[in-house]
Scaffold this active site. Sequence first.
Site, PDB file in Angstrom:
ATOM      1  N   ASN A 117       0.805  -1.229   0.000  1.00 35.62           N
ATOM      2  CA  ASN A 117       0.000   0.000   0.000  1.00 35.62           C
ATOM      3  C   ASN A 117       0.835   1.275   0.000  1.00 35.62           C
ATOM      4  O   ASN A 117       0.340   2.327  -0.370  1.00 35.62           O
ATOM      5  CB  ASN A 117      -0.962   0.008   1.191  1.00 35.62           C
ATOM      6  CG  ASN A 117      -0.306  -0.378   2.490  1.00 35.62           C
ATOM      7  OD1 ASN A 117       0.286  -1.459   2.607  1.00 35.62           O
ATOM      8  ND2 ASN A 117      -0.385   0.490   3.470  1.00 35.62           N
ATOM      9  N   HIS A 124     -13.783   0.127  -0.067  1.00 34.08           N
ATOM     10  CA  HIS A 124     -13.487   1.564  -0.211  1.00 34.08           C
ATOM     11  C   HIS A 124     -12.157   1.849  -0.898  1.00 34.08           C
ATOM     12  O   HIS A 124     -11.820   2.999  -1.138  1.00 34.08           O
ATOM     13  CB  HIS A 124     -13.597   2.283   1.149  1.00 34.08           C
ATOM     14  CG  HIS A 124     -12.467   2.065   2.103  1.00 34.08           C
ATOM     15  ND1 HIS A 124     -11.464   2.981   2.266  1.00 34.08           N
ATOM     16  CD2 HIS A 124     -12.180   1.052   2.942  1.00 34.08           C
ATOM     17  CE1 HIS A 124     -10.609   2.539   3.188  1.00 34.08           C
ATOM     18  NE2 HIS A 124     -11.028   1.371   3.613  1.00 34.08           N
ATOM     19  N   CYS A 166      -2.231   5.291   8.637  1.00 35.67           N
ATOM     20  CA  CYS A 166      -2.395   4.791  10.002  1.00 35.67           C
ATOM     21  C   CYS A 166      -1.271   5.256  10.902  1.00 35.67           C
ATOM     22  O   CYS A 166      -1.416   5.315  12.111  1.00 35.67           O
ATOM     23  CB  CYS A 166      -2.431   3.264   9.997  1.00 35.67           C
ATOM     24  SG  CYS A 166      -3.343   2.618   8.621  1.00 35.67           S
TER      25      CYS A 166
HETATM   26  C1  PLP Z   1      -6.540  -0.145   3.552  1.00 35.04           C
HETATM   27  C2  PLP Z   1      -5.822  -1.413   3.749  1.00 35.04           C
HETATM   28  C3  PLP Z   1      -6.247  -2.352   4.710  1.00 35.04           C
HETATM   29  C4  PLP Z   1      -7.389  -2.056   5.658  1.00 35.04           C
HETATM   30  O1  PLP Z   1      -8.617  -2.051   5.020  1.00 35.04           O
HETATM   31  P1  PLP Z   1      -9.895  -1.390   5.784  1.00 35.04           P
HETATM   32  O2  PLP Z   1     -11.046  -1.736   4.916  1.00 35.04           O
HETATM   33  O3  PLP Z   1      -9.628   0.079   5.826  1.00 35.04           O
HETATM   34  O4  PLP Z   1      -9.966  -2.005   7.125  1.00 35.04           O
HETATM   35  C5  PLP Z   1      -5.571  -3.537   4.813  1.00 35.04           C
HETATM   36  N1  PLP Z   1      -4.534  -3.826   4.000  1.00 35.04           N
HETATM   37  C6  PLP Z   1      -4.091  -2.970   3.067  1.00 35.04           C
HETATM   38  C7  PLP Z   1      -2.965  -3.353   2.187  1.00 35.04           C
HETATM   39  C8  PLP Z   1      -4.718  -1.736   2.908  1.00 35.04           C
HETATM   40  O5  PLP Z   1      -4.270  -0.893   1.983  1.00 35.04           O
END
Ligand code: PLP
Length: 396
Positions: free
Chosen positions: A151, A201, A324
């Site tokens: 991410n 999302h 985060c």
């Molecule tokens: C955003 C994200 C999550 C968390 O997802 P949520 O739906 O916000 O709980 C987990 N892993 C990765 C790689 C992400 O980018």
Amino acid sequence: MNVYADNAATTKTSKTAIAAMLPYFDEIYGNPSSLHTAGQRAAEALEKARETIAGILNCTPREITFTSGGSEADNQAIVSAAKIGERKGKKHIISTAFEHHAVLHTLKALQKQGFDIELLPVGDKGFVTAQQVADAITDKTCLVSVMFANNEIGTIQPIAEIGKICREKGVLFHTDAVQAAGHLHIDVQQQNIDMLSLSAHKFHGAKGAGVLYARKGIALTNIIEGGAQERGKRAGTENLPAIVAMAAALKEADDDLTKNSSYVSAMRDRLIEGLEKIPHSILNGTKENRLPGNVSFCFEGIEGESLLLLLDSKGISASSGSACTSGSLDPSHVLLSIGRPHEVAHGSLRLSLSSYNTPEQIEYILEEVPPIVSYLREMSPLWLDKISGKKEFFIK
Ligand SMILES: *Cc1c(COP(=O)(O)O)cnc(C)c1O
């Protein structure tokens, strides 16, 4: 100009997804567990959403469990595999140093319960290899969890090959595909995936809905206890509007995947090409095997937070490290995992694009970033020490 370039944190809900969800607030608002007609209409919509998503991932609807999002799916996948392992006396789990905290913190909790957690290094480019996984697997290994794409730095992992090794060695394989779903081709059969997490999302669905895919025969452990929803594996009245929107958004993303991928990656490449010209800057990750929308840089001698705030004042929404961890002073664990020194990791910028961005916006970003970086450097005592030769540069 306003530019939203933080699509790895969350995306705009698409018009298609909003239109799909609206009737489920005031027309088809029954509880899918109710036996009356209103409930059964809701239950039908729920199962239709499940079929749509299963079709796209190439699994069966029964292998899909709806969750509140990516974090919950990651938690449930890992805890379930750990419980299965524990029953067989296998308590070794392999993952990587740069997973999302939803994975890393779940593993940390298991470590406290006596599990042996091994986090594979990801090298300076941000990849694990199938060979590393093969070498790490022992007869005590119950789970391998490797994210589909990172991410922060956008690197896409060799998922099908890792899955193949795990299949051969009889070890469960989970992938956090939250950044991949809707952006990269996913086929759980072809890619040998036993468990997969995704989140609506991150692909223009609504917040608060996600999926845990678990191959038939894998016993899930409940994270949330209560009613018998989701075959008794995830209690709580389903978030039907968001689930219906998730199916519509995933279908839309899947239909447009090739077109959007080339449109977005062309903007990504233009942005990388422009930002690389800034002296003492470095691209995180590689140009190949990179998420279509991800651009991640470190600029030596500045603080990423100051850069973000100044970009924000110009209408540009970006991110520094992961959303985060912003608010904490620790540099991103992802940038540290690819060997960026603390000082360099602090000067990071992530721009994550979507098909809603335009080439004009990219040119605007390219006009705004270089003077802000220069301005911040001029004010930085550390930078002045470097250009006067008193301190070494990390990035040549
Ligand atoms: C955003 C994200 C999550 C968390 O997802 P949520 O739906 O916000 O709980 C987990 N892993 C990765 C790689 C992400 O980018």
